[in-house]
Design a protein around this motif. Structure first.
Motif, PDB file in Angstrom:
ATOM      1  N   ALA A 124      -5.457  -0.727   5.040  1.00 33.75           N
ATOM      2  CA  ALA A 124      -6.000   0.431   4.130  1.00 33.75           C
ATOM      3  C   ALA A 124      -6.673   1.559   5.188  1.00 33.75           C
ATOM      4  O   ALA A 124      -6.787   2.680   4.677  1.00 33.75           O
TER       5      ALA A 124
ATOM      6  N   GLU B 255      -7.221  -4.900   3.647  1.00 32.86           N
ATOM      7  CA  GLU B 255      -8.429  -3.918   4.025  1.00 32.86           C
ATOM      8  C   GLU B 255      -8.027  -3.417   5.090  1.00 32.86           C
ATOM      9  O   GLU B 255      -8.372  -2.246   5.350  1.00 32.86           O
TER      10      GLU B 255
ATOM     11  N   ARG C 109      -4.796   4.379   6.081  1.00 29.34           N
ATOM     12  CA  ARG C 109      -4.148   5.112   4.967  1.00 29.34           C
ATOM     13  C   ARG C 109      -5.321   5.768   4.014  1.00 29.34           C
ATOM     14  O   ARG C 109      -4.941   6.694   3.467  1.00 29.34           O
ATOM     15  N   LEU C 110      -6.216   4.870   3.792  1.00 26.24           N
ATOM     16  CA  LEU C 110      -7.465   5.618   2.832  1.00 26.24           C
ATOM     17  C   LEU C 110      -8.648   5.929   3.361  1.00 26.24           C
ATOM     18  O   LEU C 110      -9.351   6.728   2.909  1.00 26.24           O
TER      19      LEU C 110
ATOM     20  N   ILE D 271      -5.609   1.788  -5.872  1.00 27.16           N
ATOM     21  CA  ILE D 271      -5.739   0.388  -5.279  1.00 27.16           C
ATOM     22  C   ILE D 271      -7.129  -0.171  -5.592  1.00 27.16           C
ATOM     23  O   ILE D 271      -8.176   0.247  -5.451  1.00 27.16           O
TER      24      ILE D 271
ATOM     25  N   LEU E  86       0.891  -1.360   0.136  1.00 26.36           N
ATOM     26  CA  LEU E  86      -0.055   0.107   0.098  1.00 26.36           C
ATOM     27  C   LEU E  86       0.847   1.568  -0.106  1.00 26.36           C
ATOM     28  O   LEU E  86       0.464   2.204  -0.780  1.00 26.36           O
TER      29      LEU E  86
END
Ligand code: COA
Length: 364
Positions: A287, A284, A290-291, A242, A232
């Motif tokens: 993330a 998942e 981060r997202l 992604i 990632l």
């Protein structure tokens, strides 16, 4: 801006409704054909209506030998979405478009498209393997029969049930690119086979229907759950997207991804786990920090590929299967468009040169 009463997305709370019914209820309690009926005619069918609809679909699943022979001439190396688009468009040659305002014509077109699209997808799969397409079996349900025609053997009822739920989850999603394409084409009053063929062509692009194939490739590249964080970081530093994450409408986890994850787990519990699933779960969870702050969470494509992979479906059929399902939504929009039709003509702002004098070749 277009009015529609077919599908509502609540991207903040992560809810999706078909004709007002929550997707979670439909996935738990309905069948794909019942859901299609609801989408197209606006109400859940009575038992009599459902039985008749299922029977009609069953009766129209076969393809004319002319369509099968045409498909045999397609290159085996061609993409199944291109094969599907051409085959769907060819139905217009068989059924006249001149009676488009006749409810009987509309009903028959709905039946034919819902019935024949799966036969086309399964047929091309066998043809490109060098086999003859096999005939549908009347004793099997819609989804069992599709898996049977695709794999040439009857599948476990759990596989068919999970597949049917996948079809429900993908059947409609308001004005996405392919549905917009369907509505634009419908607005010219052309035949429904052209409407569906244009939508299939639009769905084929990697930014639309193709992302679940890319998810599997990405998980293969990551290789193990421990690598997810580093993958990632590296991808995001390089400003890469992604796959299977993010959605224009949802700012939380896509409700369809939640259900698909549960379905994947059901399949793994019964038929054995796929190591890709641990990689997906690790990705998942990595993330989220981060997202997540940007409202980017797993979308419908994140877990659907894992489900299809477990069902033994080849990667390049993921998008044609999406089309089998979405034809329900496209047809609902076709009907809605015909109900209050005005031809689409987006306005444009001209940004090119103006009023230039033509130059002879030697002066250019
Ligand atoms: N991975 C990393 N960053 C993402 C991302 C993803 N999957 N999706 C969106 N972002 C980021 C963008 O880089 C952008 O960041 P910035 O503002 O710092 O530049 C921001 O979120 C907005 O992205 P944008 O592409 O404008 O959002 P969108 O609403 O137009 O895009 C998608 C929606 C689905 C096209 C996009 O999320 C995407 O390409 N996802 C991956 C492909 C995919 O899974 N498609 C299937 C959709 S069901």
């Amino acid at each position: 801006m277009t009015n529609s009463s077919i599908c509502e997305i609540d991207g903040v709370k992560g809810n999706l409704y078909y004709r007002g019914y929550p997707i979670k209820q439909l996935a738990a309690k309905s069948s794909f054909l019942e859901t299609v009926f609801l989408l197209i005619w606006g109400e859940l069918p009575t038992q009599k209506e459902l039985t008749e609809f299922e029977k009609e679909v069953q009766m129209h699943r076969r393809l004319s030998f002319r369509v099968r022979d045409m498909m045999k001439c397609f290159p085996a190396s061609g993409h199944p979405m291109d094969a599907l688009q051409s085959s769907a468009a060819s139905l217009g040659l068989f059924y006249s478009r001149r009676v488009i305002d006749d409810p009987k014509y509309v009903y028959n077109a709905v039946i034919r498209l819902i019935a024949k699209i799966p036969t086309m997808v399964a047929g091309f799969q066998l043809i490109r393997k060098g086999h003859d397409p096999i005939q549908p079996r009347d004793d099997l349900s819609y989804s069992s029969n599709f898996l049977y025609m695709l794999t040439e053997r009857e599948q476990d009822p759990l596989a068919a049930r999970v597949f049917d739920k996948c079809l429900i989850l993908h059947a409609e999603h308001s004005l996405n690119a392919s549905t917009f394409s369907a509505r634009v084409t419908a607005s010219t009053l052309t035949d429904p086979y052209a409407v569906i063929a244009s939508a299939v062509g639009t769905l084929a692009g990697p930014l639309h229907g193709g992302a679940n194939e890319d998810v599997i490739a990405m998980l293969e590249e990551i290789g193990s759950p421990e690598n997810a964080g580093a993958f990632l970081d590296d991808a995001l530093t390089q400003k890469k997207k992604i796959m299977g994450f993010g959605h224009r409408e949802y700012k939380v986890k896509d409700p369809r991804a939640e259900i698909l994850q549960e379905l994947a787990e059901e399949l793994f519990a019964r038929f054995g786990k796929d190591k890709m699933y641990d990689i997906a779960k690790s990705l998942e969870s990595e993330a989220i920090s981060r997202l997540g702050p940007k409202g980017i969470y797993p979308n419908v494509d994140f877990y659907s590929g894992l489900v299809y992979k477990k069902l033994g479906i080849p990667k390049d059929l993921f998008t044609p299967i999406f089309a089998i399902s979405r034809v329900g939504g496209w047809l609902a929009h076709w009907r809605e468009q015909l109900g209050a039709n005005r031809i689409y003509r987006p306005s444009q702002i001209y940004t090119g040169s103006k009023n230039r004098d033509w130059l002879p070749l030697e002066n250019r």
